[in-house]
Design a protein around this motif. Structure first.
Motif, PDB file in Angstrom:
ATOM      1  N   ILE A 285       0.850  -1.186   0.000  1.00 55.53           N
ATOM      2  CA  ILE A 285       0.000   0.000   0.000  1.00 55.53           C
ATOM      3  C   ILE A 285       0.893   1.247   0.000  1.00 55.53           C
ATOM      4  N   ASP A 286       0.773   2.062  -1.058  1.00 57.41           N
ATOM      5  CA  ASP A 286       1.578   3.283  -1.141  1.00 57.41           C
ATOM      6  C   ASP A 286       0.868   4.481  -0.523  1.00 57.41           C
ATOM      7  N   GLU A 287      -0.431   4.503  -0.684  1.00 57.64           N
ATOM      8  CA  GLU A 287      -1.169   5.663  -0.176  1.00 57.64           C
ATOM      9  C   GLU A 287      -2.606   5.275   0.177  1.00 57.64           C
ATOM     10  N   ILE A 288      -3.072   5.824   1.300  1.00 54.85           N
ATOM     11  CA  ILE A 288      -4.484   5.683   1.669  1.00 54.85           C
ATOM     12  C   ILE A 288      -5.094   7.077   1.712  1.00 54.85           C
ATOM     13  N   VAL A 289      -6.096   7.306   0.874  1.00 53.44           N
ATOM     14  CA  VAL A 289      -6.801   8.593   0.890  1.00 53.44           C
ATOM     15  C   VAL A 289      -8.030   8.460   1.778  1.00 53.44           C
ATOM     16  N   LEU A 290      -8.114   9.314   2.790  1.00 49.81           N
ATOM     17  CA  LEU A 290      -9.285   9.340   3.665  1.00 49.81           C
ATOM     18  C   LEU A 290     -10.134  10.537   3.260  1.00 49.81           C
ATOM     19  N   LEU A 291     -11.178  10.266   2.482  1.00 48.77           N
ATOM     20  CA  LEU A 291     -12.025  11.346   1.973  1.00 48.77           C
ATOM     21  C   LEU A 291     -13.298  11.438   2.813  1.00 48.77           C
ATOM     22  N   ASP A 292     -13.589  12.637   3.243  1.00 50.17           N
ATOM     23  CA  ASP A 292     -14.781  12.830   4.088  1.00 50.17           C
ATOM     24  C   ASP A 292     -15.112  14.316   4.101  1.00 50.17           C
ATOM     25  N   ILE A 293     -16.279  14.649   4.683  1.00 52.11           N
ATOM     26  CA  ILE A 293     -16.628  16.075   4.762  1.00 52.11           C
ATOM     27  C   ILE A 293     -15.873  16.781   5.887  1.00 52.11           C
ATOM     28  N   THR A 294     -15.256  15.987   6.772  1.00 51.81           N
ATOM     29  CA  THR A 294     -14.369  16.577   7.789  1.00 51.81           C
ATOM     30  C   THR A 294     -13.047  15.817   7.737  1.00 51.81           C
TER      31      THR A 294
ATOM     32  N   VAL B 161      -0.623   8.453   4.452  1.00 52.83           N
ATOM     33  CA  VAL B 161      -2.040   8.829   4.525  1.00 52.83           C
ATOM     34  C   VAL B 161      -2.247  10.229   3.966  1.00 52.83           C
ATOM     35  N   ARG B 162      -3.274  10.368   3.163  1.00 55.19           N
ATOM     36  CA  ARG B 162      -3.655  11.675   2.663  1.00 55.19           C
ATOM     37  C   ARG B 162      -5.095  11.936   3.130  1.00 55.19           C
ATOM     38  N   ALA B 163      -5.238  12.881   4.046  1.00 56.83           N
ATOM     39  CA  ALA B 163      -6.576  13.213   4.537  1.00 56.83           C
ATOM     40  C   ALA B 163      -7.144  14.306   3.647  1.00 56.83           C
ATOM     41  N   ALA B 164      -8.341  14.055   3.121  1.00 61.59           N
ATOM     42  CA  ALA B 164      -8.916  14.989   2.150  1.00 61.59           C
ATOM     43  C   ALA B 164     -10.333  15.354   2.563  1.00 61.59           C
ATOM     44  N   LYS B 165     -10.613  16.650   2.489  1.00 61.58           N
ATOM     45  CA  LYS B 165     -11.948  17.129   2.829  1.00 61.58           C
ATOM     46  C   LYS B 165     -12.691  17.396   1.533  1.00 61.58           C
ATOM     47  N   GLY B 166     -13.852  16.794   1.346  1.00 57.28           N
ATOM     48  CA  GLY B 166     -14.585  17.003   0.100  1.00 57.28           C
ATOM     49  C   GLY B 166     -15.945  16.336   0.142  1.00 57.28           C
ATOM     50  N   ASP B 167     -16.811  16.785  -0.738  1.00 53.10           N
ATOM     51  CA  ASP B 167     -18.182  16.281  -0.814  1.00 53.10           C
ATOM     52  C   ASP B 167     -18.256  15.210  -1.908  1.00 53.10           C
ATOM     53  N   ILE B 168     -18.523  13.977  -1.523  1.00 55.47           N
ATOM     54  CA  ILE B 168     -18.511  12.887  -2.519  1.00 55.47           C
ATOM     55  C   ILE B 168     -19.671  12.974  -3.504  1.00 55.47           C
ATOM     56  N   SER B 169     -20.620  13.864  -3.260  1.00 58.20           N
ATOM     57  CA  SER B 169     -21.686  13.996  -4.255  1.00 58.20           C
ATOM     58  C   SER B 169     -21.241  14.901  -5.406  1.00 58.20           C
ATOM     59  N   ASP B 170     -20.045  15.454  -5.275  1.00 58.47           N
ATOM     60  CA  ASP B 170     -19.449  16.277  -6.343  1.00 58.47           C
ATOM     61  C   ASP B 170     -18.491  15.393  -7.140  1.00 58.47           C
ATOM     62  N   ARG B 171     -18.867  15.097  -8.354  1.00 60.89           N
ATOM     63  CA  ARG B 171     -18.085  14.151  -9.162  1.00 60.89           C
ATOM     64  C   ARG B 171     -16.628  14.593  -9.330  1.00 60.89           C
TER      65      ARG B 171
END
Lengths: 321, 321
Positions: A31-40, A53-63
């Motif tokens: 595993i090279d990278e784990i992206v944790l995508l969430d609204i927070t 780990v790459r923590a990312a803030k974003g809305d998954i309803s936005d393509r």
């Protein structure tokens, strides 16, 4: 390989990330990278500061958000993000947007990449409802009696069709109710299934909104994380034309849960639970199965918990400060 | 009252409109207008010229189109429009757009009106698949093995949730394969189930793409129209938490269909059928059930056909020029 976890700041998302980092590999690949995508962003600094780990803030309803975090190296996606049952019932449009539209957008983006990433989708007991056998079987019809259950059932169907068409390599894991969750109560109708254990263990009172005889189907957080990883690693060929698995769980009544709490933490702790029925919650929870046949998942190597007292002991262990 | 029929220029849509005009009323109320909405205008001039018929050309995946044909007086919607199975398998995006997105937009527009119109949605044997019992039961799980079946199953779930929430008064009627359809072959995988009767009766050769032992579940056009009207008139309360009905049909093998053709039209007609297996069609059709338990529909007053020879005789009668 890269891994994307939607709902990655959530409790299960963070535990899954830690378990994956400990293993260091998935499906035999590092595993090279784990992206944790969430609204927070995740609360766990040890996790967000981790080199892989790459923590990312974003809305998954936005393509566009999904497109920016899924690329040709994303070989596994754990799609955990969801609007929980109580909230999806209260806010129909929001539930549709996240539980259905965002799930579909995720499948579309994965499909567009063309490399058939494994997509593990967490579904729920809530896809069942109506008149049910005591033990739900693999071929028992879905008949969701909540908007949450409906949206999960639809996302399951989409994932199965995208998989059948060879667009992705999808797997649906139907999770029992997760208990014991740490933290605070949430808007899930099943929130009490953690609250009646967690709050008393802190010396606080907790209200149980359903009858003590109500039977629930439970899985510990550790069991859930193990199942997610095992589910991702099952050989495609072994899943046949039905990539949907009902995960092993414990069938316990609320009274049996309380008895296990007494066994582990004593009479005084157990007495901190008040019963006050809440019709809105009871109406949703009573339509969920109290147990289902898990022979297929077990054949594929998935296991659950031994007994609920041990689940409580593990919770105490893991949350010792 | 006003009635909207999507797919209103289709064969069943036109027959339904004529049957409704003959009755003059639905659910005990006089019919003031029937809107036949489709991407083409109906071919039957007697219908399009009728004072109470409004033939409308429009794309149902365009919400504005739906909004212009559904108003507060629209008390019944028959949602028949669909991309058929073979085409939805070949053109995934088009199937999703019409079978899923347009169905959802229709539910949304009906919900927005606030008067809970009755919405009758036609679903299909194609929602089933995988390993099935000889006779599919009401509680047999859906496991569609085509994109068409998936999209129909999803639209069913949406309609059930909109109904449960009190947004509309929906009913799902799962139709057997309709046979004998007049006209030309279409892109449905089940097209042969009409073709092997219709073409020989015209003295033309017809190709059967599946094995003679293949069991199909059939309903005549007349039976389908009767079921649509009866399904719309069922009291809401009698449907409980499951507004989905598997319609009565005839379980016949292709060989039995051909034997019925011989009985009605003679040896020479029957000999006009050639068997030439088509894997693509066989793959789809073989996943559909050859029969299902229809006790619930029958209790609610829905009936099917008596035998397939009579269905052929009625077809000959109705299509005499």
């Amino acid at each position: 390989m890269k891994i994307l976890i939607t709902g990655g700041a959530g409790f299960i998302g963070q535990r899954l990330a830690k378990a994956l980092l400990e293993r260091g590999e998935l499906n035999g690949k590092p595993i090279d990278e784990i992206v944790l995508l969430d609204i927070t962003l995740p609360g766990d600094a040890a996790l967000t500061n981790h080199a892989r780990v790459r923590a990312a803030k974003g809305d998954i309803s936005d393509r566009a958000v999904l497109e920016s975090y899924i690329d040709d190296r994303t070989e596994a996606v754990f799609h955990l993000a969801a609007i929980v049952s109580g909230q999806a019932e209260a806010d129909f449009d929001l539930g549709m947007k996240i539980n259905l539209d965002a799930s579909r957008a995720l499948l579309e983006v994965c499909h567009a990449k063309g490399h058939k990433p494994r997509v593990v989708f967490t579904s729920s007991v809530a896809v069942y409802g109506g008149t049910l056998p005591d033990v739900v079987q693999d071929d028992t019809a879905l008949n969701p009696q909540s908007s949450y259950g409906t949206q999960k059932a639809i996302a399951e169907l989409l994932l199965c069709d995208y998989t059948r068409r060879g667009y992705i390599d999808g797997r649906v894991l139907r999770l029992p109710t997760i208990s014991v969750r740490p933290g605070k109560p949430n808007a899930a109708a099943s929130s009490f299934a953690s609250g009646i254990i967690r709050e008393p263990l802190k010396g606080e009172r907790s209200t149980c909104p359903v009858d003590g005889a109500t039977r629930v189907w439970l899985l510990s957080p550790r069991g859930a994380v193990e199942a997610l990883i095992a589910g991702c690693e099952i050989d495609r060929a072994k899943l046949g034309n039905r990539p949907v698995l009902n995960l092993p769980g414990l069938s316990v009544s609320v009274n049996e849960m309380i008895e296990a709490l007494r066994e582990v933490a004593g009479e005084d702790t157990m007495k901190l639970i008040d019963f006050q029925r809440d019709e809105r919650i009871e109406k949703i929870v009573s339509t969920w199965p109290g147990a289902w046949n898990t022979a297929r998942a077990e054949q594929l190597g998935l296991t659950g918990d031994k007994n609920f007292a041990d689940v409580i002991r593990a919770f105490i262990d893991e949350n010792r400060s």
